[in-house]
Scaffold this motif. Structure first.
Motif, mmCIF file in Angstrom:
data_model
loop_
_atom_site.group_PDB
_atom_site.id
_atom_site.type_symbol
_atom_site.label_atom_id
_atom_site.label_comp_id
_atom_site.label_asym_id
_atom_site.label_seq_id
_atom_site.Cartn_x
_atom_site.Cartn_y
_atom_site.Cartn_z
ATOM 1 N N ALA A 107 -5.623 6.472 -1.714
ATOM 2 C CA ALA A 107 -6.719 5.992 -0.870
ATOM 3 C C ALA A 107 -6.888 4.490 -1.108
ATOM 4 N N VAL A 108 -6.571 3.694 -0.099
ATOM 5 C CA VAL A 108 -6.596 2.234 -0.256
ATOM 6 C C VAL A 108 -8.022 1.730 -0.009
ATOM 7 N N SER A 109 -8.703 1.416 -1.111
ATOM 8 C CA SER A 109 -10.133 1.093 -1.089
ATOM 9 C C SER A 109 -10.403 -0.403 -1.029
ATOM 10 N N LYS A 110 -9.367 -1.194 -0.657
ATOM 11 C CA LYS A 110 -9.483 -2.661 -0.718
ATOM 12 C C LYS A 110 -10.579 -3.239 0.166
ATOM 13 N N THR A 111 -10.984 -2.491 1.217
ATOM 14 C CA THR A 111 -11.984 -3.050 2.138
ATOM 15 C C THR A 111 -13.406 -2.609 1.810
ATOM 16 N N GLU A 124 -5.379 -0.939 -4.513
ATOM 17 C CA GLU A 124 -6.076 -2.225 -4.352
ATOM 18 C C GLU A 124 -5.034 -3.331 -4.257
ATOM 19 N N ASN A 125 -5.384 -4.408 -3.540
ATOM 20 C CA ASN A 125 -4.427 -5.505 -3.415
ATOM 21 C C ASN A 125 -4.899 -6.804 -4.061
ATOM 22 N N ARG A 126 -6.055 -6.763 -4.735
ATOM 23 C CA ARG A 126 -6.526 -7.967 -5.415
ATOM 24 C C ARG A 126 -6.814 -7.675 -6.886
ATOM 25 N N PHE A 180 -1.607 -0.851 -7.814
ATOM 26 C CA PHE A 180 -1.652 -2.218 -7.291
ATOM 27 C C PHE A 180 -0.632 -2.340 -6.174
ATOM 28 N N ILE A 181 -1.118 -2.689 -4.965
ATOM 29 C CA ILE A 181 -0.247 -2.719 -3.782
ATOM 30 C C ILE A 181 -0.173 -4.106 -3.165
ATOM 31 N N GLY A 182 -0.787 -5.102 -3.825
ATOM 32 C CA GLY A 182 -0.878 -6.436 -3.213
ATOM 33 C C GLY A 182 0.193 -7.382 -3.716
ATOM 34 N N LEU A 227 11.033 2.872 -4.664
ATOM 35 C CA LEU A 227 10.979 1.765 -3.715
ATOM 36 C C LEU A 227 9.735 1.856 -2.834
ATOM 37 N N MET A 228 9.323 0.702 -2.326
ATOM 38 C CA MET A 228 8.174 0.631 -1.418
ATOM 39 C C MET A 228 8.534 -0.253 -0.233
ATOM 40 N N THR A 229 8.000 0.087 0.939
ATOM 41 C CA THR A 229 8.146 -0.813 2.078
ATOM 42 C C THR A 229 6.930 -0.730 2.982
ATOM 43 N N MET A 230 6.808 -1.733 3.848
ATOM 44 C CA MET A 230 5.810 -1.749 4.914
ATOM 45 C C MET A 230 6.557 -1.822 6.233
ATOM 46 N N ALA A 231 6.205 -0.945 7.159
ATOM 47 C CA ALA A 231 6.877 -0.922 8.461
ATOM 48 C C ALA A 231 6.244 -1.950 9.392
ATOM 49 N N GLY A 273 4.258 4.402 4.472
ATOM 50 C CA GLY A 273 3.345 5.063 5.393
ATOM 51 C C GLY A 273 1.914 4.630 5.149
ATOM 52 N N MET A 274 1.241 4.193 6.231
ATOM 53 C CA MET A 274 -0.152 3.760 6.185
ATOM 54 C C MET A 274 -0.902 4.523 7.297
ATOM 55 N N SER A 275 -2.162 4.111 7.581
ATOM 56 C CA SER A 275 -2.993 4.903 8.509
ATOM 57 C C SER A 275 -2.314 5.213 9.836
ATOM 58 N N GLU A 276 -1.542 4.270 10.354
ATOM 59 C CA GLU A 276 -0.982 4.439 11.706
ATOM 60 C C GLU A 276 0.342 5.208 11.715
ATOM 61 N N ILE A 321 1.958 7.946 0.020
ATOM 62 C CA ILE A 321 1.478 7.282 1.229
ATOM 63 C C ILE A 321 0.218 6.500 0.875
ATOM 64 N N ARG A 322 0.015 5.382 1.545
ATOM 65 C CA ARG A 322 -1.087 4.470 1.206
ATOM 66 C C ARG A 322 -2.019 4.360 2.413
ATOM 67 N N ILE A 323 -3.163 5.058 2.338
ATOM 68 C CA ILE A 323 -4.027 5.176 3.513
ATOM 69 C C ILE A 323 -5.358 4.461 3.271
ATOM 70 N N GLY A 324 -5.646 3.465 4.084
ATOM 71 C CA GLY A 324 -6.901 2.727 3.983
ATOM 72 C C GLY A 324 -7.884 3.133 5.065
ATOM 73 N N ARG A 325 -7.682 2.595 6.260
ATOM 74 C CA ARG A 325 -8.686 2.737 7.323
ATOM 75 C C ARG A 325 -8.980 4.189 7.705
ATOM 76 N N ALA A 326 -7.979 5.041 7.706
ATOM 77 C CA ALA A 326 -8.221 6.430 8.132
ATOM 78 C C ALA A 326 -9.196 7.135 7.188
HETATM 79 C C1 PLP Z 1 -4.059 -2.381 3.391
HETATM 80 C C2 PLP Z 1 -2.787 -1.768 2.968
HETATM 81 C C3 PLP Z 1 -2.525 -0.410 3.211
HETATM 82 C C4 PLP Z 1 -3.478 0.488 3.985
HETATM 83 O O1 PLP Z 1 -3.459 0.141 5.343
HETATM 84 P P1 PLP Z 1 -4.249 0.985 6.451
HETATM 85 O O2 PLP Z 1 -3.595 0.604 7.728
HETATM 86 O O3 PLP Z 1 -5.682 0.577 6.362
HETATM 87 O O4 PLP Z 1 -4.060 2.430 6.135
HETATM 88 C C5 PLP Z 1 -1.324 0.106 2.747
HETATM 89 N N1 PLP Z 1 -0.431 -0.655 2.074
HETATM 90 C C6 PLP Z 1 -0.650 -1.949 1.830
HETATM 91 C C7 PLP Z 1 0.380 -2.729 1.090
HETATM 92 C C8 PLP Z 1 -1.827 -2.555 2.275
HETATM 93 O O5 PLP Z 1 -2.022 -3.856 2.015
#
Ligand code: PLP
Length: 230
Positions: free
Chosen positions: A32-36, A55-57, A75-77, A157-161, A201-204, A217-222
């Motif tokens: 659960a990405v609680s950064k916001t 968290e990213n900070r 830590f994901i930042g 490994l980690m990636t962002m799409a 994988g993120m919210s979308e 999976i790293r889910i913030g907004r959802a």
């Molecule tokens: C903010 C963030 C997420 C979560 O993104 P959402 O679209 O809010 O689910 C996942 N991974 C990283 C690296 C982020 O910075």
């Protein structure tokens, strides 16, 4: 509480997708990405069953880890050299390591904290310029260097799409899985070691990430944004 219910809903959807594609839900860690959100909102997610947070900070992971030390903090930042000594004592897993010069600093901070730091190597699979990560070509050398440190454990490994197209996201996730499998088959890892984790994988786009083999999976907004509730 909205957040509590949103966490419960996402966790249920994750279990449903796993079942639909023949995977065991226990293979997939929901972070659960609680950064916001402020630290008090973390409790609402815990009430829904959350135990892994992202968290990213550095300041945020330090504050929230101190308040909720029974949870796992990821830590994901963007990793900055001078903050490594702050991040390492709090982080159960650092997802976003891609600079060789950070490895010796992480190793030293982990030794000071009397731990072995679990890390993932971030890979820029899509090649988008705005994204961090090693290129697929640089990955074997990065892995070789990272596994040489005693107080670092390379877990995967980690990636962002790229945003926008689910088909492009799927290609990116599949690419990360193939890279992991290639590394495991290549013989560059020490005897008996292999990479297991795929943080993608993120919210979308988390549904197709699970279909492509995500283990984290790293889910913030959802979870934390009311605008995202369905
Ligand atoms: C903010 C963030 C997420 C979560 O993104 P959402 O679209 O809010 O689910 C996942 N991974 C990283 C690296 C982020 O910075």
């Amino acid at each position: 509480m909205a957040i509590t219910q949103q966490y419960i809903d996402v966790a249920q959807q994750v279990a449903n997708i796993c079942e639909a594609c023949g995977r065991n839900p226990e293979e997939v860690c929901l972070v659960a990405v609680s950064k916001t959100v402020t630290a008090d909102k973390v409790q609402d997610a815990i009430d829904g069953g959350a135990s892994h947070f992202g968290e990213n900070r550095p300041e945020q992971i330090m504050e929230k880890h101190a308040m909720y030390s029974d949870s796992d903090w990821h830590f994901i930042g963007n990793v900055q050299s001078r903050r490594i000594k702050d991040i390492v004592p709090c982080a159960s897993l650092i997802h976003s390591v891609y600079k060789q010069e950070h490895l010796s600093k992480i190793d030293a901070a982990a030794r000071d904290a009397e731990k072995v730091q679990d890390i993932l190597i971030e890979v820029n699979v899509s090649g988008e310029e705005s994204k961090g990560g090693v290129t697929p070509e640089e990955l074997p050398q990065m892995i070789t260097q990272a596994v040489a440190f005693e107080n670092i454990r390379v877990c995967g490994l980690m990636t962002m799409a790229p945003q926008g197209s689910i088909d492009v996201a799927r290609d990116c996730f599949r690419g990360l899985r193939q890279l992991r499998d290639q590394i495991n088959a290549s013989g560059i890892l020490p005897e008996g070691k292999s990479l297991s984790e795929l943080s993608m994988g993120m919210s979308e786009d988390w549904q197709c990430a699970i279909e492509e083999g995500a283990t984290i999976i790293r889910i913030g907004r959802a979870i934390f944004s009311e605008a995202f509730a369905r």
